[in-house]
Design a protein around this motif. Sequence first.
Motif, PDB file in Angstrom:
ATOM      1  N   PRO A 107       0.824  -1.212   0.000  1.00 13.26           N
ATOM      2  CA  PRO A 107       0.000   0.000   0.000  1.00 13.26           C
ATOM      3  C   PRO A 107       0.860   1.265   0.000  1.00 13.26           C
ATOM      4  O   PRO A 107       1.972   1.279   0.543  1.00 13.26           O
ATOM      5  CB  PRO A 107      -0.799  -0.121   1.312  1.00 13.26           C
ATOM      6  CG  PRO A 107      -0.791  -1.585   1.626  1.00 13.26           C
ATOM      7  CD  PRO A 107       0.531  -2.086   1.140  1.00 13.26           C
ATOM      8  N   GLU A 108       0.336   2.296  -0.588  1.00 14.23           N
ATOM      9  CA  GLU A 108       1.112   3.524  -0.795  1.00 14.23           C
ATOM     10  C   GLU A 108       1.637   4.104   0.514  1.00 14.23           C
ATOM     11  O   GLU A 108       2.764   4.589   0.580  1.00 14.23           O
ATOM     12  CB  GLU A 108       0.233   4.557  -1.509  1.00 14.23           C
ATOM     13  CG  GLU A 108       0.942   5.870  -1.799  1.00 14.23           C
ATOM     14  CD  GLU A 108       0.034   6.868  -2.495  1.00 14.23           C
ATOM     15  OE1 GLU A 108       0.495   7.988  -2.766  1.00 14.23           O
ATOM     16  OE2 GLU A 108      -1.130   6.515  -2.767  1.00 14.23           O
ATOM     17  N   LYS A 109       0.851   4.079   1.579  1.00 16.39           N
ATOM     18  CA  LYS A 109       1.241   4.720   2.836  1.00 16.39           C
ATOM     19  C   LYS A 109       1.820   3.745   3.849  1.00 16.39           C
ATOM     20  O   LYS A 109       1.987   4.086   5.020  1.00 16.39           O
ATOM     21  CB  LYS A 109       0.041   5.449   3.434  1.00 16.39           C
ATOM     22  CG  LYS A 109      -0.470   6.582   2.554  1.00 16.39           C
ATOM     23  CD  LYS A 109      -1.629   7.323   3.196  1.00 16.39           C
ATOM     24  CE  LYS A 109      -2.116   8.453   2.294  1.00 16.39           C
ATOM     25  NZ  LYS A 109      -3.251   9.182   2.897  1.00 16.39           N
ATOM     26  N   ALA A 110       2.136   2.523   3.424  1.00 19.00           N
ATOM     27  CA  ALA A 110       2.670   1.525   4.354  1.00 19.00           C
ATOM     28  C   ALA A 110       4.170   1.717   4.535  1.00 19.00           C
ATOM     29  O   ALA A 110       4.930   1.805   3.568  1.00 19.00           O
ATOM     30  CB  ALA A 110       2.378   0.123   3.846  1.00 19.00           C
ATOM     31  N   ALA A 111       4.615   1.779   5.796  1.00 21.83           N
ATOM     32  CA  ALA A 111       6.039   1.866   6.088  1.00 21.83           C
ATOM     33  C   ALA A 111       6.600   0.522   6.539  1.00 21.83           C
ATOM     34  O   ALA A 111       7.794   0.261   6.373  1.00 21.83           O
ATOM     35  CB  ALA A 111       6.289   2.916   7.169  1.00 21.83           C
TER      36      ALA A 111
END
Length: 541
Positions: free
Chosen positions: A371-375
């Motif tokens: 996912p785009e905002k997954a760190a």
Amino acid sequence: MAGLRFSVALFLSLFALTLSAAEPAKVNAGVVEYTVQPGDTISNLSERYLDGYARWGAIAKLNPGLDIHKLRPGQTLYLPENRIRSVGKTAKVLKINGRAQGNGVDLQEGQQLSAGTVLNVAADSFVTLQLDDGSILVVEPNTRARLDELRRLSTGSQRSSMHIERGRVNIKAAPQTAPGARFEISTPSATTVVRGTRFRVGEREDKTTVVEVDEGHVLVAAPEANVNKNVVVAAGSGSIVAAGQAPGAPVPLLPAPDLGTLPEQYTQTILEIAFPPIAGAVAYRVTVARDAAFDDVVAASENTSPQIKIAGLTDGQYYLRVRAISAEGLHGLESLRTFLLHARPEPPFASSPILDKRVAAGPVTLMWTAPEKAASYDILITRDEQPLSHIERHPEPSYTLEAAPGQYRWQLAARNAEDHLGPFGRQSAFTVIEPPIGPTAQTSFSGNNTLTLTWAGAADQTYHWQIASDSAFSVIKKEGDSAQPGIDLPMPDAGAYFIRVRATTNDGIEGPYSDSQSFVIPEQEKGFPAWILFVLLPLVL
């Protein structure tokens, strides 16, 4: 027609003054009731409340036998309504969800609306208004309404009224206790008067008005009907008014739906809420708000089934309100429940192994989308229904597991840059099995110059075979695939050969090659050549 409307207006003025009393006072219409306070005189009452101190004569006229020189504290006076001073007030736009207009211009939160403003609320939109006395009006989708009266009398009382042309309005009216206070909601078919309560008024497409009361009681009158045919609707009851007819007798509202079994938390970005049905209901009204007072409504719908689906809500705490709707169109009693939406960061999608796939024991790489905002990622793994691993803050969208045979389930959750952990997604499953053992080949020779090789096999397997001239299989003579546990080959040249076979299951699990096995093709015995006879025969003869 005008005379009937005027009569109803006068009757409602009296009702607004006396609704809370056991017996309404029998006075002339168009008056405001006032209780004399210590120090009051006719002159200062005229100056304080009327449009001039010389209007005390109008007070005396409304109160026959009054000693104008000596007023007694606690004494009841009637003040002429048409002589009481007033100032115009406004309604404040507290909240807008969606799109709404006032007099054709888009509304803005915090905007002040004056009397005469025509409201148009779009589909899937809500507007919450606050009147000067603290009353709250939530205007629902597809509603057109007009603010008719917004003023404060010199007595300190509020005069507020709204006309609903179509749609629905939820009202929490502040107590109307000051002399001359009145709060009215009108439609083309009815006028509803309150003194401080929670109720709902709607104007349907068939030009009938529905009134439902949650707290307190209201009076419902029909402008086209005889003024004596009015009804008081108490809490838990509703009334329907058809155009040109008297209000229907109050009927009990449907009971509140049971929301006690609903989960306290939802983790899907598309919110799906289902609840038990109510006997006698033909539809359900479901409302979701950000606040317990339901002033900040974010979604509402009417469905024939007891459920609601909502997309686009941000994470946080919400308030759910549900009403059942009867066949007559009355909304029932309300059920309330709070819930938490925890759907972000959204969990990744598992990509490998695919769901319910069988894989060989040994290293198994779990893979998923990023996912785009997954760190980072958290992983939950079980084997044979027992917890196996909980990996926290794994940095990459893949993880290699040393897997023994068994049934595995795994779930993923993402963390954002602030280390906030989102919800775990749905479980994915795979099965780990021991790979198939390499089969042992057997050889046989047929009389038609054919070599037959067979081996033990299983119904869900295919095979790859290789024949070489050395045990290291550095020189492959022949190889191929077979769907059966055996092959027929043209007889090769005489000599020593080696064969090995590898099995693969139908779902792609590939076993190792079998051990190298040797076989020998013998030299064929040579007979007496026939051509020699043709050479020797002439010599003999």
